[in-house]
Design an enzyme around this catalytic site. Sequence first.
Site, short mmCIF file in Angstrom:
data_model
loop_
_atom_site.label_atom_id
_atom_site.label_comp_id
_atom_site.label_asym_id
_atom_site.label_seq_id
_atom_site.Cartn_x
_atom_site.Cartn_y
_atom_site.Cartn_z
CG ASP A 130 -0.25 -0.05 2.56
OD1 ASP A 130 0.93 -0.49 2.62
OD2 ASP A 130 -0.85 0.36 3.57
CG HIS B 201 7.22 -0.32 10.10
ND1 HIS B 201 7.28 -0.72 11.41
CD2 HIS B 201 6.91 1.00 10.13
CE1 HIS B 201 7.01 0.30 12.20
NE2 HIS B 201 6.78 1.36 11.45
#
Length: 316
Positions: free
Chosen positions: A9, A241
């Site tokens: 995303d 991340h």
Amino acid sequence: MHKVIYDTDPGVDDAMALLFLHRHPEIDLIGITTVFGNASVETTTRNALFLKREWSIAAPVAKGASVTIDPSRAEREWPAMVHGDNGLGDIEVPEKIDVALDPRPAHRFIIDTVRANPGEVRLVAVGRMTNLARALKEDPEIAGLVKDVVIMGGNFYVPGNVSPVAEANIHGDPEAADIVMTAPWKVAVIALDVTSITTMSRSYLGEMAAKGDEAVKLLDALSQSYIDFYKHAVEDGMMVHDSCAAVYVVAPELFSSISGAVRVVCGGIADGQTIIKPDGRRFPPGDWDGLPSQIICTGIESEKVIDLIRKALLRV
Ligand code: BDR
Ligand code: CA
């Protein structure tokens, strides 16, 4: 070569992981599938096409889910304060990118590609798990046909980042995440336990950009406001991340882990919490029984991970 479908995303940290997957010499990036999360799916797909074009990535982009697997879940606001209104740190991105999308929806692209490469595909999922859950619902047999699934999401022995107990990717679609964690395939979970301690400083990225080509300079530019956002937690730097999940594909030895069945809390104050029943621990009969044992990373050699990212991005 590791054949990877990247479900994403984009997303600032997603962009770094994309460049890593594109540039690492042992990775064959065979598809990019988009999902809503850091922005709407229209925006994350536009961003994926933009990065594909700017970075000359051959892999096709297939557009994925725009809503949670349970459509009755209330919509939430996009995390614009983290990734910017446009999902890429509010750098200038054209409204429309003149690059063709794959005609299939993301979950269908995943099913077809896994079936065409039985036992070979590694799914690296760093957004909400909606596309993967949809693919499993439509064709449960793919669980036995993928090589493994590497996800960035969840938190086990540390607090969450969108609630005291939940991480953004899981909290964004808990039912989908529970489907993915409990399916009969091998999942490696790269959670906040390891990603929140793996940070890259602004100056480190800046030095990479100075040495690197236009692709790394673009990454540096789009990361600036994300680094600003992280000032509450990181000293002039950012948590990388999604790149941690990408690194796991080629260097699992940089992670330590435990194993066990994982469930995701769906609803209530702990909505989106990920909970492991560690293998070998005995409890009365319960909701974790008879489920596949997954790998949960609890330790990471962060400096080596950051160095590996630098080497891949700079092709050194
Ligand atoms: C995850 O949420 C998103 O903001 C990041 O891209 C990452 O995938 C971290 O919780
Ligand atoms: Ca992401």
